[in-house]
Design an enzyme around this catalytic site. Sequence first.
Site, PDB file in Angstrom:
ATOM      1  N   ASP A 140      11.952  -8.388  -7.723  1.00  0.00           N
ATOM      2  CA  ASP A 140      11.419  -9.094  -6.491  1.00  0.00           C
ATOM      3  C   ASP A 140      12.425  -8.674  -5.631  1.00  0.00           C
ATOM      4  O   ASP A 140      13.615  -8.663  -5.905  1.00  0.00           O
ATOM      5  CB  ASP A 140      11.079 -10.327  -6.778  1.00  0.00           C
ATOM      6  CG  ASP A 140      10.032 -10.880  -5.870  1.00  0.00           C
ATOM      7  OD1 ASP A 140       9.753 -10.539  -4.676  1.00  0.00           O
ATOM      8  OD2 ASP A 140       9.418 -11.726  -6.127  1.00  0.00           O
TER       9      ASP A 140
HETATM   10  C1  BGC Z   1       7.670 -11.658  -2.746  1.00  0.00           C
HETATM   11  C2  BGC Z   1       6.727 -10.655  -3.572  1.00  0.00           C
HETATM   12  C3  BGC Z   1       6.735  -9.430  -2.469  1.00  0.00           C
HETATM   13  C4  BGC Z   1       7.976  -8.948  -1.941  1.00  0.00           C
HETATM   14  C5  BGC Z   1       7.715  -7.962  -0.854  1.00  0.00           C
HETATM   15  C6  BGC Z   1       8.684 -11.207  -2.247  1.00  0.00           C
HETATM   16  O1  BGC Z   1       9.397 -12.169  -1.332  1.00  0.00           O
HETATM   17  O2  BGC Z   1       7.960 -12.724  -3.530  1.00  0.00           O
HETATM   18  O3  BGC Z   1       5.692 -11.115  -4.005  1.00  0.00           O
HETATM   19  O4  BGC Z   1       5.886  -8.387  -3.053  1.00  0.00           O
HETATM   20  O5  BGC Z   1       8.492  -9.992  -1.239  1.00  0.00           O
HETATM   21  O6  BGC Z   1       7.116  -8.452   0.478  1.00  0.00           O
END
Ligand code: BGC
Length: 798
Positions: free
Chosen positions: A295
């Site tokens: 993530d």
């Molecule tokens: C989130 C993800 C997301 C990623 C990219 C993160 O803060 O937890 O779900 O895909 O950002 O935007």
Amino acid sequence: MVIKRKMNTLTICLTLALAGMVSGCNDDDDDVENTSISEVKDADYYQKKAKEIAAKMSVDEKMNMLMGPGMDMGNGVPQVINLKNDVSGVSGYINGVKNDKLDIPATKLADGPAGLRINSTRDGDSGTYYATAWPIGSLLASSWDTRLVAEVGKAMGEEIKEYGVDMILAPGMNIQRNPLNGRNFEYYSEDPLLSGRIAAAMVDGVESNQVGTTIKHYVANNSETNRNSIDTIISARAMREIYLRGFQIAVDESQPWAVMSSYNKINGTYVNERRDLLTDILRNEWDFKGVVMSDWFAGTPESTAWKQYKAGNDLIEPGGQIEFLKASYSKGEITEAEMTVNVEHILAQVFQSPSYNNYAASNKPDLVQHRALARQAAAESMVLLKNDNQALPLAPSLKLASFGVSQIETIKGGTGSGQVNNESTTMLAEGLQQQYSVDESLTAFYRDYYANNKVEHPGFVAAIGTYFTCDDPLLDASVIESAAQNNDAALITIGRIAGEGFDRTNTRGDYLLTENELGMIQSTADAFHAVGKKVVVVLNVSAIVDTTEWADKVDAILLSYLPGQEAGHAITDVLSGAVNPAGKLAQTIPQYYADVPSADTFPGKDLNGDGQPDEIAYNDDIYVGYRYYSTFSKPVAWPFGYGLSYTTFNYDSPRVESSTLDQGAKGAVTLSVSVTNTGSVAGKEAAQVYISAPEVKLKKPTFELKSFDKTGELQPGGSQKLTFTVPAKILASFDPQKNQWIVEPGTYKAWVAPSSDLNGREPVTFNVSQEIVVSNTTPGALALPAGVNSTDFITVSQ
Ligand code: BGC
């Protein structure tokens, strides 16, 4: 069941490639010739090709592929290696490779679960790049309709492909463990089977366009507070049966291109550094063939990125810390051979991407058709909780008094990475005006009130997080009484938004209704009921709210969740009966928040006194949602699986058709039922199979969902036979002593039912003569931290 199944035979394209007659299939030594995406879907082919190409890459090229190029955090746009046809607003990239021999374009990754999140406009470009804002995950899952979800996925995938994106960072499929998780709106259900099957349908739908999906957030990331470092303490059995199970089903049924590892720690170690989760379980036990990515900014990438790669986290996003990886390599903390394994996983997916295959994006997805599908999917999936004396549907000839500011600012979706830049959203007030005669003065009052009193909130990240709220005003009794005189029925809309980065709270204005909202319901009900007129409440909410305080005051309650850009039309379609609601709860609505088994431990315990929770103990173990309420006989407001329709259905002759469970791990039991529409309008019905297993070595929830299916649209009097096959692997429970999935011997009871309220329903039975060991799992995986015993933190057990 779903649109696409991964092919396991080589197609013509591969045959030609192997014969050296490549045309339209990419071949890296002389690529960039290609204009269409290869039809080859065989994993072995891509894995073999990945090995060949990885062998031609320098160690620097490999490191650049493993580490995303970074993200513009006010420090400048990242330099992406070999980026072709950038798409403004994507969330990340996988660096490409460009040298004399190889030309692998960068891969573009964009959010999110409710539709493609890219910028709708671009500097120096008069074009627009709007995407469809689909119903949120919780609403789609309430359809219990894998065909519908696959159709939505297919349309979403078309937008991904036609806007030039390669992979989407969705679907989100964490378990809705506690109603206050701020990201529940992105997720599907409290039940892993429903989550897994809906996710698989979404993956198959999206990927039928030859673009990728990323199931997330793997795993046990069920709260937002202090999400970047919270330590989840959890038993191996709860991990296996509840939190991993949905991911396992999605991998098994749909082999998504990617899995996103989550922010949190589990039993003391960051998920993205856990080899048991990322390699032993995901790849070796489940045979996952795609990419594992972190993530965004998860874990501790600076100096210990190498630990993630070694554990099986192939890609760090958004990256931008390449110097640390290079230092680790120089120090021998990670070898080239180890990194090559990660590179091969990435390449095998990159080869299938539109960018790699030089797909010329049209920038013209069929937004008109998608708008219609978004409306249909939202309307069909809504859950009718209450409908006394057939208060709904409200005939379009009626005059409606519509109360509440949420009719003015109807909420399409949540904030954060799950938000979508769509062209326009239909507010409920507009939707109503198109199908009804409404009390204009009342609606105008709310329009002005909202404009003058809305409060802006910063949200998670300004650009994707800002949102408005506005508490409802209390109207003078005389205004409501005159509305009751002049209109035929009252509609009250209650709104709640939520978003990434924050959990909700059990307070007024959040889980509980505000005093003003309660006052609005009470005074409207008093005035309208006094003159014999109906009151209907629409819940335009990101996740469930309390209903116990007020549900008995109104005639009908429609849970619309956040329906996407067609919100106003879709809600009106259900109110008017143009669409018969066919959704059922994918999560239990408890009587009180305090009844939720994790209420006392959510969102965790502050161990170091900094005011933030550091640890969250999963005290409810395997008893999440209905598993808890049914096993411990706790009354609920609305049970899991429940939802009304404008018609009625009979379930006739449920029976066990056959069982091959005596054949062991590959066996299955097949059940069937005949569903008949006994009412007077057409409708669809989601039937559910709950099974109660004997307890030999293992205590178990009283019953668990083991299958479901939905009828097609049944005309009045029409019937459909539904058949459910439950394989041994789905029937099995996890024995933590032996690290095995087992089906215990004895008599099983099965109900084919309209909801998890099985009172008064007779089960059918089948027998398993001896224990079936379905699979052996990795010994020692997911162990509790040293010195911690399950009895130290599990408070819910039999
Ligand atoms: C989130 C993800 C997301 C990623 C990219 C993160 O803060 O937890 O779900 O895909 O950002 O935007």
